[in-house]
Design an enzyme around this catalytic site. Structure first.
Site, short mmCIF file in Angstrom:
data_model
loop_
_atom_site.label_atom_id
_atom_site.label_comp_id
_atom_site.label_asym_id
_atom_site.label_seq_id
_atom_site.Cartn_x
_atom_site.Cartn_y
_atom_site.Cartn_z
N ARG A 22 0.62 -1.22 -0.10
CA ARG A 22 -0.08 0.16 -0.13
C ARG A 22 0.89 1.33 -0.06
NH1 ARG A 22 -3.14 -3.42 3.05
NH2 ARG A 22 -5.43 -3.62 2.27
N SER A 138 -20.87 -16.53 10.71
CA SER A 138 -20.40 -15.31 10.19
C SER A 138 -20.32 -15.21 8.93
CB SER A 138 -18.72 -15.42 10.54
OG SER A 138 -18.14 -14.50 10.13
N SER A 190 -19.24 -2.62 2.81
CA SER A 190 -18.69 -1.32 2.49
C SER A 190 -18.00 -1.56 1.24
CB SER A 190 -17.49 -0.81 3.46
OG SER A 190 -16.49 -1.94 3.46
N HIS A 218 -20.93 1.24 8.51
CA HIS A 218 -21.16 2.02 7.51
C HIS A 218 -22.70 2.21 7.17
CE1 HIS A 218 -17.31 1.40 5.85
NE2 HIS A 218 -17.47 0.36 6.32
N THR A 246 -18.83 2.42 15.01
CA THR A 246 -17.60 3.34 14.97
C THR A 246 -17.91 4.68 15.29
OG1 THR A 246 -15.65 3.92 13.97
CG2 THR A 246 -17.55 3.71 12.51
N LYS A 249 -16.49 7.24 11.30
CA LYS A 249 -16.97 7.58 9.95
C LYS A 249 -18.36 8.57 9.95
CE LYS A 249 -15.66 2.74 8.90
NZ LYS A 249 -14.09 2.96 8.46
N THR A 279 -6.07 2.73 27.94
CA THR A 279 -6.40 3.98 28.18
C THR A 279 -7.79 4.57 27.44
OG1 THR A 279 -4.36 4.51 28.49
CG2 THR A 279 -5.91 6.60 28.18
N THR A 364 -8.61 -7.37 -0.72
CA THR A 364 -9.74 -6.88 -0.40
C THR A 364 -11.22 -6.98 -0.96
OG1 THR A 364 -8.35 -4.65 0.39
CG2 THR A 364 -10.78 -4.34 0.48
N1 PMP Z 1 -16.22 -2.77 10.89
C1 PMP Z 1 -16.27 -2.40 9.38
C2 PMP Z 1 -17.28 -2.88 8.77
C3 PMP Z 1 -15.30 -1.40 8.97
O1 PMP Z 1 -15.31 -1.15 7.52
C4 PMP Z 1 -14.57 -0.87 9.84
C5 PMP Z 1 -13.48 0.21 9.35
N2 PMP Z 1 -13.23 0.25 8.05
C6 PMP Z 1 -14.24 -1.02 11.33
C7 PMP Z 1 -15.47 -2.05 11.86
C8 PMP Z 1 -13.47 -0.81 12.04
O2 PMP Z 1 -13.90 0.39 12.55
P1 PMP Z 1 -12.61 1.63 13.08
O3 PMP Z 1 -12.14 2.44 11.84
O4 PMP Z 1 -13.68 2.75 13.96
O5 PMP Z 1 -11.50 0.81 13.66
#
Ligand code: PMP
Length: 408
Positions: A22, A138, A190, A218, A246, A249, A279, A364
Site C-alpha cells: 500500500r 459469520s 462497504s 457503514h 464506530t 465514519k 486508556t 480486499t
Molecule cells: N467494521 C467495518 C465494517 C469497517 O469497515 C471498519 C473500518 N473500516 C471497522 C469495523 C473498524 O472501525 P474503526 O475504523 O473505527 O476501527
C-alpha cells in the site's frame, strides 16, 4: 545469528509480490473545507485535491458543532483521559456519550471502546469466554476485525455465503438445538454497498435460538429516521442483541462502541481485556462525538441530501457509460476489473485531475472485480461531479477499459 533485517525485507517483498503493497496519499484536511484537502507529493510539493473516498460520509469531522465541542473539551478538561476506564479514565463526556448512544439505538446500555476494530475484536473474543460452547455463524464478507475476534476466541464457527439466508439456515439447523449461537453480520457492506436482510436474519435467529451481532459501521448516522442505522430504518432494533459501531465514519471523529441489554454490556465491560486494559478515549473525542450524534439525530435532511448525492453520482456515471456496480446504499463502486488499470486510473485521477480515490484491489475484493469506490457526501457539489465524470470518461477512453451500455 538471525538476520532480522532480511526477514523484514522479505515480508515487505512478499506483500509487493502479491500486489498488496500500500502507498498512502499524504493529505492535510483543511478546516471547514471538506471534501477539499491538500496533498503533499513525495518531492514536497503540494496539490489541492477533492477527496472522493472518505468515510467521513457527512463531513461531520469538519462540522462547527463538533469542532467547538472538541475545543471546549480541551479548554475544560485538557488532552488525555488520564487512565483506563477503571483507573480514573471514566470522564463525564464518555458517560454522557454512552447514555446518548444507548438511547439512540433504543438499548439499555452502550460501551465505548478505542475503535470500531477493537470493539469487534474485543467483544467477539469475549462473548466466547462468557458463553462456553458458543457457535458463531459469520457472513463471508464480514470485516477483518470481526474475523479476528471470532478466530481469537477459538470457538466452533461456520461461515455462511454472503447474505445467503438459505445457507445460514442450513448451518443453524445442523447445529445442536441447545448450544448457544451467535449470528455475526453487517448491515451495509462497504465494498459492494449491498445491505443485509435484517428482518430475515432476525427471524432465523429466533427460530434457532441464536443471538444477533450486527456491525452498523457503514450505516449509523446514514439510515433510519434519527440516523440510528439500518436496524432503525427497518424497524427491527429490538431484534438485534448487540449493535457494534464506530465513531470514526459518519460521526466523523474516532472510537467505537457496542450497544445492547444492560447485562450483556455489563458482562463485556467486566470480561473484555481490549476494553479493561487500555486508556479510555480523550474527553475531546467523546465530547466531539456527542455533539456529532446530537446533530445527526436532529438533522434527517443530511441523510436525504447524502442519498441524493449518491444516486446522482450513480446516474451520472451510468449516463457516461462508466460501469457503476449495483449498490443499494450510498457507496458507489465502479468496476475496473484488473489491478493494473485500477491503480493506473486512480494515479492519473489524482495527479492529472486532483481527484483522490483509492484503488480497491485483491485481497480486499476478489480478483477480476478490482474497483474504484466513491463515497459522495452532501458536500460534494454538482461542479465537483462534473469534473469527476469528465475525468473518468477521459481515462476510460485513455486506458481502453470496458464501458457499460449507455442508457438510452
Ligand atoms: N467494521 C467495518 C465494517 C469497517 O469497515 C471498519 C473500518 N473500516 C471497522 C469495523 C473498524 O472501525 P474503526 O475504523 O473505527 O476501527
Amino acid at each position: 545469528m538471525f538476520d532480522y533485517k532480511a526477514a523484514f525485507q522479505s515480508a515487505v517483498e512478499q506483500v509487493k509480490g502479491e500486489g498488496r503493497y500500500r502507498v498512502f496519499a499524504d493529505l492535510k484536511r483543511v478546516r471547514g473545507q471538506f471534501p477539499h484537502a491538500v496533498r503533499r507529493r513525495e518531492d514536497g510539493s503540494e496539490q489541492d485535491v477533492i477527496v472522493w473516498c472518505s468515510n467521513d460520509y457527512l463531513g461531520m469531522g469538519q462540522h462547527p458543532d463538533v469542532l467547538k465541542a472538541m475545543q471546549d473539551a480541551i479548554d475544560d478538561s485538557g488532552a488525555g483521559a488520564g487512565g483506563t476506564r477503571n483507573i480514573s479514565g471514566t470522564t463525564r463526556s464518555a458517560v454522557d456519550l454512552e447514555a446518548e448512544l444507548a438511547s439512540w439505538h433504543q438499548k439499555e446500555a452502550a460501551l465505548l471502546m478505542t475503535s470500531g476494530y477493537v470493539a469487534n475484536e474485543a467483544t467477539l473474543t469475549t462473548l466466547q469466554r462468557i458463553l462456553p460452547g458458543l457457535i458463531i455463524f459469520s457472513d463471508s464478507l464480514n470485516h477483518a476485525s470481526m474475523i479476528a475476534g471470532i478466530r481469537n476466541g477459538g470457538c466452533e464457527r461456520h461461515v455462511f455465503l454472503h447474505n445467503d439466508l438459505t445457507h445460514l439456515e442450513s448451518l443453524l439447523a445442523a447445529a445442536p438445538a441447545d448450544a448457544p449461537k451467535l449470528i455475526a453480520f453487517e448491515s451495509v457492506y462497504s465494498m459492494d454497498g449491498d445491505i443485509a436482510d435484517l428482518a430475515g436474519t432476525i427471524a432465523l435467529a429466533r427460530k434457532y435460538g441464536a443471538m444477533t451481532y450486527l456491525d452498523e459501521v457503514h450505516a449509523v448516522g446514514l439510515y433510519g429516521p434519527t440516523g440510528a442505522g439500518v436496524a432503525e430504518r427497518d424497524g427491527v432494533l429490538d431484534g438485534i442483541d448487540i449493535i457494534e459501531c464506530t465513531l470514526g465514519k459518519a460521526i466523523g471523529v474516532m472510537g467505537g462502541y457496542i450497544a445492547g441489554d444492560a447485562v450483556v454490556v455489563d458482562a463485556v465491560r467486566s470480561w473484555a481485556s481490549g476494553f479493561i486494559f487500555t486508556t479510555s478515549l480523550p474527553p475531546a473525542l467523546t465530547a466531539g462525538a456527542l455533539a456529532s450524534v446530537r446533530h445527526l439525530k436532529a438533522h434527517p435532511e443530511l441523510r436525504v441530501a447524502h442519498q441524493e448525492r449518491a444516486q446522482t453520482l450513480k446516474d451520472r456515471f451510468a449516463a457516461a457509460g462508466i460501469p457503476v456496480m449495483a449498490s443499494e446504499s450510498h457507496i458507489v463502486p465502479v468496476h475496473v476489473g484488473n489491478p493494473v488499470h485500477c491503480k493506473m486510473i486512480s494515479d492519473m485521477l489524482l495527479e492529472d485531475h486532483g481527484v483522490y480515490v483509492q484503488p480497491i484491489n485483491y485481497p480486499t475484493v476478489p480478483k477480476g472485480t478490482e474497483r474504484l469506490r466513491f463515497t459522495p457526501s452532501p458536500n460534494h457539489t454538482d461542479a465537483m461531479m462534473d469534473d469527476l465524470v469528465r475525468a473518468m470518461d477521459a481515462l476510460w477512453t485513455h486506458c481502453n477499459v470496458a464501458r457499460m451500455p449507455v442508457a438510452a
